[in-house]
Enzyme design. Structure first.
Site, mmCIF file in Angstrom:
data_model
loop_
_atom_site.group_PDB
_atom_site.id
_atom_site.type_symbol
_atom_site.label_atom_id
_atom_site.label_comp_id
_atom_site.label_asym_id
_atom_site.label_seq_id
_atom_site.Cartn_x
_atom_site.Cartn_y
_atom_site.Cartn_z
ATOM 1 N N GLN A 199 11.555 -5.296 -5.411
ATOM 2 C CA GLN A 199 11.716 -4.195 -4.445
ATOM 3 C C GLN A 199 11.151 -4.659 -3.111
ATOM 4 O OE1 GLN A 199 9.001 -1.150 -5.487
ATOM 5 N NE2 GLN A 199 9.575 0.240 -3.883
ATOM 6 N N SER A 249 7.904 -2.900 1.501
ATOM 7 C CA SER A 249 6.707 -2.992 2.359
ATOM 8 C C SER A 249 6.778 -4.190 3.291
ATOM 9 C CB SER A 249 5.455 -3.130 1.491
ATOM 10 O OG SER A 249 5.366 -2.067 0.586
ATOM 11 N N GLU A 270 9.730 5.215 -9.017
ATOM 12 C CA GLU A 270 8.567 4.336 -9.118
ATOM 13 C C GLU A 270 7.341 5.127 -9.558
ATOM 14 O OE1 GLU A 270 7.436 2.452 -5.398
ATOM 15 O OE2 GLU A 270 6.406 0.878 -6.499
ATOM 16 N N GLU A 312 -4.009 8.631 -1.196
ATOM 17 C CA GLU A 312 -4.061 9.538 -0.035
ATOM 18 C C GLU A 312 -2.655 10.050 0.290
ATOM 19 O OE1 GLU A 312 -5.453 6.499 -0.103
ATOM 20 O OE2 GLU A 312 -7.563 7.064 -0.207
HETATM 21 C C1 LIG Z 1 -0.260 -4.543 -6.906
HETATM 22 C C2 LIG Z 1 0.696 -4.120 -5.825
HETATM 23 C C3 LIG Z 1 2.057 -4.309 -5.992
HETATM 24 C C4 LIG Z 1 2.946 -3.941 -4.984
HETATM 25 N N1 LIG Z 1 4.284 -4.185 -5.166
HETATM 26 C C5 LIG Z 1 5.157 -3.889 -4.175
HETATM 27 C C6 LIG Z 1 6.543 -4.216 -4.302
HETATM 28 O O1 LIG Z 1 6.983 -4.768 -5.317
HETATM 29 N N2 LIG Z 1 7.375 -3.942 -3.278
HETATM 30 C C7 LIG Z 1 6.937 -3.337 -2.131
HETATM 31 O O2 LIG Z 1 7.768 -3.087 -1.259
HETATM 32 N N3 LIG Z 1 5.624 -3.022 -1.965
HETATM 33 C C8 LIG Z 1 4.736 -3.288 -2.954
HETATM 34 N N4 LIG Z 1 3.386 -2.985 -2.799
HETATM 35 C C9 LIG Z 1 2.952 -2.435 -1.527
HETATM 36 C C10 LIG Z 1 2.494 -0.984 -1.573
HETATM 37 O O3 LIG Z 1 3.597 -0.129 -1.671
HETATM 38 C C11 LIG Z 1 1.690 -0.733 -0.298
HETATM 39 O O4 LIG Z 1 0.517 -1.527 -0.392
HETATM 40 C C12 LIG Z 1 1.309 0.716 -0.138
HETATM 41 O O5 LIG Z 1 2.440 1.499 0.134
HETATM 42 C C13 LIG Z 1 0.290 0.906 0.993
HETATM 43 O O6 LIG Z 1 0.706 0.288 2.177
HETATM 44 P P1 LIG Z 1 -0.276 -0.700 2.984
HETATM 45 O O7 LIG Z 1 -0.820 -1.676 2.011
HETATM 46 O O8 LIG Z 1 0.478 -1.207 4.156
HETATM 47 O O9 LIG Z 1 -1.491 0.217 3.463
HETATM 48 P P2 LIG Z 1 -1.511 1.192 4.726
HETATM 49 O O10 LIG Z 1 -0.271 2.011 4.740
HETATM 50 O O11 LIG Z 1 -1.811 0.383 5.941
HETATM 51 O O12 LIG Z 1 -2.738 2.122 4.371
HETATM 52 C C14 LIG Z 1 -4.087 1.778 4.654
HETATM 53 C C15 LIG Z 1 -4.983 2.971 4.287
HETATM 54 O O13 LIG Z 1 -4.612 4.121 5.109
HETATM 55 C C16 LIG Z 1 -4.316 5.252 4.292
HETATM 56 N N5 LIG Z 1 -3.220 6.027 4.906
HETATM 57 C C17 LIG Z 1 -2.077 5.525 5.444
HETATM 58 N N6 LIG Z 1 -1.286 6.536 5.883
HETATM 59 C C18 LIG Z 1 -1.930 7.681 5.587
HETATM 60 C C19 LIG Z 1 -1.646 9.074 5.814
HETATM 61 N N7 LIG Z 1 -0.505 9.475 6.398
HETATM 62 N N8 LIG Z 1 -2.540 10.003 5.381
HETATM 63 C C20 LIG Z 1 -3.723 9.619 4.791
HETATM 64 N N9 LIG Z 1 -4.056 8.299 4.570
HETATM 65 C C21 LIG Z 1 -3.181 7.360 4.961
HETATM 66 C C22 LIG Z 1 -3.875 4.644 2.966
HETATM 67 O O14 LIG Z 1 -4.034 5.573 1.907
HETATM 68 C C23 LIG Z 1 -4.785 3.427 2.836
HETATM 69 O O15 LIG Z 1 -6.045 3.817 2.324
HETATM 70 C C24 LIG Z 1 2.475 -3.332 -3.792
HETATM 71 C C25 LIG Z 1 1.094 -3.127 -3.630
HETATM 72 C C26 LIG Z 1 0.209 -3.517 -4.624
HETATM 73 C C27 LIG Z 1 -1.259 -3.286 -4.420
#
Ligand SMILES: Cc1cc2nc3c(=O)[nH]c(=O)nc-3n(C[C@H](O)[C@H](O)[C@H](O)COP(=O)(O)OP(=O)(O)OC[C@H]3O[C@@H](n4cnc5c(N)ncnc54)[C@H](O)[C@@H]3O)c2cc1C
Length: 407
Positions: free
Chosen positions: A125, A128, A243, A376
């Site tokens: 997928q 991100s 998912e 969150e």
């Molecule tokens: C083990 C693992 C597997 C993954 N596999 C995939 C995959 O196969 N494909 C894929 O596309 N992605 C994948 N991901 C990515 C995952 O979907 C993202 O890490 C997740 O959506 C969070 O995005 P970010 O890491 O950019 O954090 P950010 O969005 O930058 O968030 C940082 C912090 O801010 C908080 N935050 C952000 N926006 C808000 C809001 N509006 N209100 C309150 N708090 C908020 C978050 O909760 C977090 O604590 C994976 C992640 C992990 C850890």
């Protein structure tokens, strides 16, 4: 009482659809006993009988019946020790398959669903990006139409199992002048194309189950589009809702799963270390696990045909926090043994989310409240869509994506 006793109707109350699903499953098990059948062969037979996703159309792995009936299939197959499509291809089975079924053309469904289900073709997928995770609709990877093809460029990140994948579900921005949710389009991308580069990303377990993926002038035929140009957000919602159910909606037997591991650790403790405070904590966690299990049973029964609703997000948030808390208690109870970790040698695993030791389970569980949408963000969905609370602040919703400031 077992899950079957709690939820299954008695034999004389069965509907025609239920009877048909049970008969087909029993016939599958009789003709292809799991112990004597190779997993790919068994899963192929399951697909051909319409027992892969029973609510999909006939000919595409389903029977066109209510998705609730899948439980009747899965209970029987699990009890008989049948292989799970989830093990080898968790992202494909849990998310990409249901998305292709809803948004794909008949040609795409015919081409992709069977080998996806059998695990012969693993999927990933590609949502991100370094600058957009929770705010996934703000993504920057681009797709530009060129005749019958789209030329895609950009970087994806945290792409689970991209290193094993044959196909990817890719979302890119095809109209930067539209507001962010409206300018996205989804595609099936060939992960073996020479313009697609997959690089490992290592996790705290030592393993690299996910990756960075770079697209450099990657050409995708227009026939590999899912939905219309601009439908990418709606396509993604199908993936994301599935998912959350896939991650958080599992209904284990009472007292089984991670909570069983905690109870086992408690039972193995020497008498002098079993203090009443720790026992209270173990019992509180056991009760939370049972409440979540019952909540997921209820959500499952309320789920209508098609996309799961916000209840998937609630189950996802609750199971993530519970799993982390259980593993924390496991490691607490293990004492110094909790620090014994085999090796941090870099490994490229064959599947995702496996926890073969308690210590590894603890480290891996930290990702539960991030992957598939953070806790969150799940709470935002719960607040807005279930409780009707005022919405999150969104300053970029009505502005063309190209005019939204970003770094
Ligand atoms: C083990 C693992 C597997 C993954 N596999 C995939 C995959 O196969 N494909 C894929 O596309 N992605 C994948 N991901 C990515 C995952 O979907 C993202 O890490 C997740 O959506 C969070 O995005 P970010 O890491 O950019 O954090 P950010 O969005 O930058 O968030 C940082 C912090 O801010 C908080 N935050 C952000 N926006 C808000 C809001 N509006 N209100 C309150 N708090 C908020 C978050 O909760 C977090 O604590 C994976 C992640 C992990 C850890």
């Amino acid at each position: 009482m077992t899950m079957t006793e709690e939820t299954s109707p008695s034999t004389d109350e069965l509907s025609a659809d239920e009877r048909r699903v049970i008969e087909l499953t029993d016939d599958l098990l009789a003709q292809f006993p799991p112990a004597d059948t190779a997993p790919i062969e068994f899963l192929g037979q399951q697909f051909d009988r319409g027992l892969a996703w029973v609510h999909f159309d006939e000919g595409f792995g389903g029977l066109g019946v209510n998705p609730k009936l899948q439980r009747l299939v899965n209970e029987r197959l699990n009890a008989a020790g049948a292989p799970s499509p989830m093990y080898r291809n968790p992202i494909g089975y849990g998310m990409c398959g249901p998305t292709v079924a809803v948004w794909g053309s008949d040609d795409q469904k015919r081409r992709y669903l069977r080998p996806l289900f059998t695990g012969e073709e693993v999927w990933c997928q590609l949502f991100s990006e370094p600058g957009s995770g929770s705010d996934f609709a703000g993504l920057s990877s681009s797709g530009v139409k060129d005749g019958d093809e789209w030329i895609c460029n950009g970087q994806k990140v945290w792409t689970t199992l991209a290193h094993l994948s044959r196909w990817g579900l890719l979302v890119v921005r095809t109209d930067p002048q539209a507001v962010k949710h409206a300018g996205l389009t989804a595609f099936v991308v060939d992960m073996h194309a020479p313009t697609v580069e997959v690089r490992p990303l290592r996790q705290m377990t030592g393993e690299a189950e996910f990756n960075e993926v770079f697209f450099s002038d990657t050409r995708i035929p227009d026939s590999e589009r899912l939905g219309e140009p601009g439908d990418g957000w709606r396509v993604s919602l199908t993936t994301l809702m599935n998912e959350r159910v896939s991650i958080g909606g599992t209904i284990p037997g009472k007292g089984s799963g991670t909570i069983a591991a905690l109870v086992q650790v408690w039972n193995d403790l020497p008498e002098e270390r079993r203090d009443p405070v720790a026992l209270d904590e173990v019992m509180a966690l056991w009760s939370r696990a049972e409440v979540l299990r019952l909540t997921n049973i209820r959500a499952n029964q309320m789920r209508r045909m098609g996309d799961p609703g916000p209840e998937g997000s609630i189950g996802k948030a609750a199971s993530a926090e519970l799993n982390k808390d259980i593993y924390e208690k496991v490691v607490d109870l293990l004492g110094a043994d909790g620090m014994l970790y085999g090796s941090y040698e870099m490994v490229r695993p064959e599947t995702a989310m496996s926890s073969d030791t308690l210590q590894k389970g603890f480290l891996r569980s930290r990702a539960n409240s991030i992957e598939g949408g953070t806790t969150e963000v799940m709470k935002n969905i719960l607040g807005e869509r279930v409780l009707g609370l005022p919405g999150d602040v969104r300053v970029d919703r009505d502005v063309p994506w190209s005019e939204v400031p970003r770094n």
